[in-house]
Scaffold this motif. Structure first.
Motif, PDB file in Angstrom:
ATOM      1  N   UNK A  39       0.798  -1.221   0.000  1.00  0.00           N
ATOM      2  CA  UNK A  39       0.000   0.000   0.000  1.00  0.00           C
ATOM      3  C   UNK A  39       0.838   1.283   0.000  1.00  0.00           C
ATOM      4  N   UNK A  40       2.087   1.181   0.429  1.00  0.00           N
ATOM      5  CA  UNK A  40       2.913   2.396   0.463  1.00  0.00           C
ATOM      6  C   UNK A  40       4.062   2.315  -0.545  1.00  0.00           C
ATOM      7  N   UNK A  41       3.883   1.486  -1.573  1.00  0.00           N
ATOM      8  CA  UNK A  41       4.978   1.258  -2.520  1.00  0.00           C
ATOM      9  C   UNK A  41       4.851   2.027  -3.827  1.00  0.00           C
ATOM     10  N   UNK A  42       3.989   3.026  -3.876  1.00  0.00           N
ATOM     11  CA  UNK A  42       3.881   3.844  -5.079  1.00  0.00           C
ATOM     12  C   UNK A  42       3.097   3.159  -6.172  1.00  0.00           C
ATOM     13  N   UNK A  43       3.395   3.529  -7.423  1.00  0.00           N
ATOM     14  CA  UNK A  43       2.631   3.011  -8.563  1.00  0.00           C
ATOM     15  C   UNK A  43       3.084   1.602  -8.905  1.00  0.00           C
ATOM     16  N   UNK A  44       2.139   0.680  -8.947  1.00  0.00           N
ATOM     17  CA  UNK A  44       2.459  -0.708  -9.279  1.00  0.00           C
ATOM     18  C   UNK A  44       1.655  -1.116 -10.513  1.00  0.00           C
ATOM     19  N   UNK A  45       2.064  -2.242 -11.112  1.00  0.00           N
ATOM     20  CA  UNK A  45       1.431  -2.648 -12.368  1.00  0.00           C
ATOM     21  C   UNK A  45       0.566  -3.882 -12.228  1.00  0.00           C
TER      22      UNK A  45
ATOM     23  N   UNK B 208      -2.361  -2.156 -10.691  1.00  0.00           N
ATOM     24  CA  UNK B 208      -2.364  -0.856 -11.367  1.00  0.00           C
ATOM     25  C   UNK B 208      -3.558  -0.051 -10.856  1.00  0.00           C
ATOM     26  N   UNK B 209      -3.320   1.185 -10.372  1.00  0.00           N
ATOM     27  CA  UNK B 209      -4.448   1.987  -9.873  1.00  0.00           C
ATOM     28  C   UNK B 209      -5.551   2.180 -10.925  1.00  0.00           C
TER      29      UNK B 209
ATOM     30  N   UNK C 108      -8.279   1.615  -6.306  1.00  0.00           N
ATOM     31  CA  UNK C 108      -7.360   2.465  -5.545  1.00  0.00           C
ATOM     32  C   UNK C 108      -8.057   3.781  -5.255  1.00  0.00           C
TER      33      UNK C 108
ATOM     34  N   UNK D 121      -7.210   9.631  -0.917  1.00  0.00           N
ATOM     35  CA  UNK D 121      -6.342   9.215   0.187  1.00  0.00           C
ATOM     36  C   UNK D 121      -5.703   7.897  -0.241  1.00  0.00           C
ATOM     37  N   UNK D 122      -4.397   7.833  -0.198  1.00  0.00           N
ATOM     38  CA  UNK D 122      -3.704   6.675  -0.755  1.00  0.00           C
ATOM     39  C   UNK D 122      -4.148   5.373  -0.118  1.00  0.00           C
ATOM     40  N   UNK D 123      -4.240   4.352  -0.930  1.00  0.00           N
ATOM     41  CA  UNK D 123      -4.534   3.023  -0.416  1.00  0.00           C
ATOM     42  C   UNK D 123      -5.428   2.237  -1.351  1.00  0.00           C
TER      43      UNK D 123
ATOM     44  N   UNK E  65      -5.225   0.438   5.488  1.00  0.00           N
ATOM     45  CA  UNK E  65      -4.077  -0.454   5.717  1.00  0.00           C
ATOM     46  C   UNK E  65      -3.280  -0.118   6.968  1.00  0.00           C
TER      47      UNK E  65
END
Lengths: 232, 347
Positions: free
Chosen positions: A121-127, A131-132, A137, A141-143, A168
């Motif tokens: 959840x705190x690892x930035x943009x993922x694929x 993928x957001x 996502x 608010x991030x998560x 999270x």
């Protein structure tokens, strides 16, 4: 060359001796999710809704993250999925079946997480499924949203219910661990998702909308984990 | 056999070269600065990736009616913030609830937004894109537009090797550009590096002394922020009712806590505070010396009153003006990539 040949033979015979019923007939086992409502199987292939009861109630969307799938023999992990997580969507039949690689070991239960762990959840943009752009996502608010269930319920304001379960961090963490015993090492491990477990909260008008992390999301996530039951 | 080996090696060399060309790591940590918090291993900077991110940053294609870009509220000449507006305005002239923060030195950022709602630079753009007062759009819709555009498929190919336009690539390229926006060449920096012929005046030197005595605990050098949150004694705006970080954490102790902003380029980043309530630096200094509203949630650093004479206030401001980095404000590598958009128009 010769030692390598013997090593190869040894390796193959070792693998063969550990092959278990779960992999018999050369088939890799698969985890199969079967969404149900009060025991009735839901179908995502026809129309917009997965389930309709007149004009008072429907189930329009079920999506969730299934992550860190493990097979266990007693307490010991004998196999762990290399794919970090899978986005399961009741409208997309292909996502309801997760092929697992050859196990080659005896196992008595399957374990997976409902949701995404805090590090991811705190690892930035993922694929991939993370993928957001997959719509799981939160923007404000991030998560990740671990699970989305949406539909119509006449008891809800605006006749719509939306359960977006996520969060999270600390006491708002909503990730759930699901453990399902495996009776026989069949090729397919079929797990029912009894949506009534959570939707009774909607139908009695208790909860119609969760869009943020917090106490309600934690309570409903706990309930969501109980939806997963062995079917055979 | 030898011929085939030669061809294979040659092809490998070409592939290797083109790969190397794309992977140019040129992020430089300024001398004496701490290690960045951003994990570059997960998003290696490339020239092409930065250029793509720069195009996206300046392109209004990311808003519902294609009128608002990131740069609309983050203008380079004013330290990448929205000058002259206490509350930033976005799409359809709608006014938001906060003053857009300055953007610089983001490789050292931890939590973003005034309330820390965003936990990573990569996912920061999702918030303004989806906010109905800002761009009123979605990531998904943005990607559809980018895939149909004449410009972006080739920019994505140059940056990532193929024309696939995914959310991950989109967000990472925006990060790449934002990470390059580094301000580290103000007169303050030059003095700290003991550059020849650069010195503080007596007034600036005294301002630095006072700054270190009264402000340094929150606005820590060289970034001029700890990256944390503080309640700096501003009374709540009764119309906006913005309680800052408490909305995110749900903790009363976080009431009226807002992110401690960097003071770099403060000369040009007015108005000040999360809601832009102060137009001038004098007002800011007055707040800290005589305007702090005491409460149980006031940050401990501000519990002791700050006492400054009229001259000392002037000295403090003189020091703050040394944080202006004109090279940063006018660096053409951060500016609107006219050459890209002109090419698109011609095509």
């Amino acid at each position: 060359m010769r030692p390598f040949f013997f090593f190869l033979i040894g390796l193959l015979s070792c693998t063969a001796s550990e092959t278990h019923a779960g992999d018999k007939n050369g088939l890799s086992p698969a985890l199969v999710f079967r969404p149900i409502y009060n025991g009735k199987e839901l179908s995502g292939t026809s129309g917009r809704s997965l389930f309709v009861s007149g004009d008072t109630f429907s189930i329009d969307q079920i999506r969730f993250y299934c992550s860190d799938i493990c097979l266990l023999d007693g307490e010991a992990i004998v196999w762990r999925d290399k794919t970090k997580c899978h986005l399961v969507d009741a409208h997309i039949p292909a996502t309801l079946k997760i092929d697992l690689s050859k196990i080659g070991r005896r196992y008595t239960s399957i374990r997976f997480n409902l949701g995404i762990d805090s590090i991811t959840n705190v690892s930035g943009a993922l694929g991939g499924d993370l993928d957001p752009a997959k719509g799981m996502y939160w923007a404000w608010q991030s998560g990740y949203i671990n699970m989305k269930i949406e539909g119509v319920c006449s008891k809800c304001d605006g006749r719509k219910y939306r359960l977006h379960l996520g969060g999270y961090s600390g006491e708002n963490a909503t990730i759930q661990t699901v453990n399902i015993p495996i009776q026989a090492n069949d090729h397919e491990m079929v797990i029912g998702i009894e949506t009534a477990t959570i939707l009774n909260e909607v139908k009695n008008g208790t909860t119609c909308s969760i869009m943020i992390p917090g106490k309600q999301a934690v309570i409903l996530s706990d309930l969501a984990a109980k939806m997963f039951v062995p079917l055979k | 056999m030898k011929k085939w080996l030669f061809i294979i090696l040659l092809t490998g060399a070409f592939v290797g070269l083109s790969f190397t060309n794309r992977k140019v790591a040129f992020f430089r940590v300024p001398e004496g600065w701490p290690a960045p918090t951003y994990n570059f291993n997960n998003n290696k900077l490339t020239r092409e990736g930065v250029l793509l991110g720069r195009a996206l940053f300046y392109d209004p294609i990311l808003s519902a009616d294609s009128t608002i870009s990131c740069a609309s509220c983050h203008l380079q000449y004013t330290a990448f913030t929205h000058v002259d507006h206490n509350l930033s305005h976005g799409i359809y002239g709608r006014i938001g609830t906060r003053n857009s923060p300055v953007l610089s030195n983001l490789a050292w950022s931890r939590l973003l937004m005034w309330d820390g709602a965003v936990n990573h630079l990569d996912v920061q753009p999702l918030a303004p894109i989806a906010n109905k007062d800002e761009m009123d759009f979605s990531l998904d819709s943005s990607l559809i537009r980018l895939r149909r555009s004449a410009l972006y498929p080739s920019l994505f190919r140059q940056a990532f090797g193929d024309t696939s336009i995914t959310g991950e690539r989109f967000l990472k390229s925006l990060s790449m550009f934002m990470l390059t926006i580094v301000s580290s060449n103000s007169r303050y920096d030059q003095v700290m590096r003991h550059e020849k012929g650069v010195e503080f005046s007596q007034q600036e030197q005294n301002g630095l002394r006072l700054f270190r005595q009264h402000c340094e605990s929150c606005h820590k050098e060289p970034l001029f922020t700890t990256g944390g949150f503080a309640n700096n004694g501003l009374p709540v705006d009764t119309l906006l009712r913005d309680h800052g970080r408490m909305r995110v954490t749900g903790k009363r102790s976080d009431s009226l806590h807002f992110k401690i902003p960097s003071l770099r380029n403060i000369e040009f980043s007015f108005p000040y505070m999360h809601d832009g309530r102060f137009d001038r630096l004098q007002q800011v200094i007055e707040h800290y010396t005589s305007g702090i509203r005491n409460s149980v949630v006031l940050s401990p650093e501000l519990r002791e009153p700050i006492v400054l004479s009229a001259n000392e206030k002037v000295d403090m401001i003189a020091f703050l003006l040394t944080l202006t980095d004109k090279g940063f404000l006018y660096d053409t590598s951060f500016s609107y990539p006219r050459f890209l958009f002109m090419r698109q128009t011609k095509e």
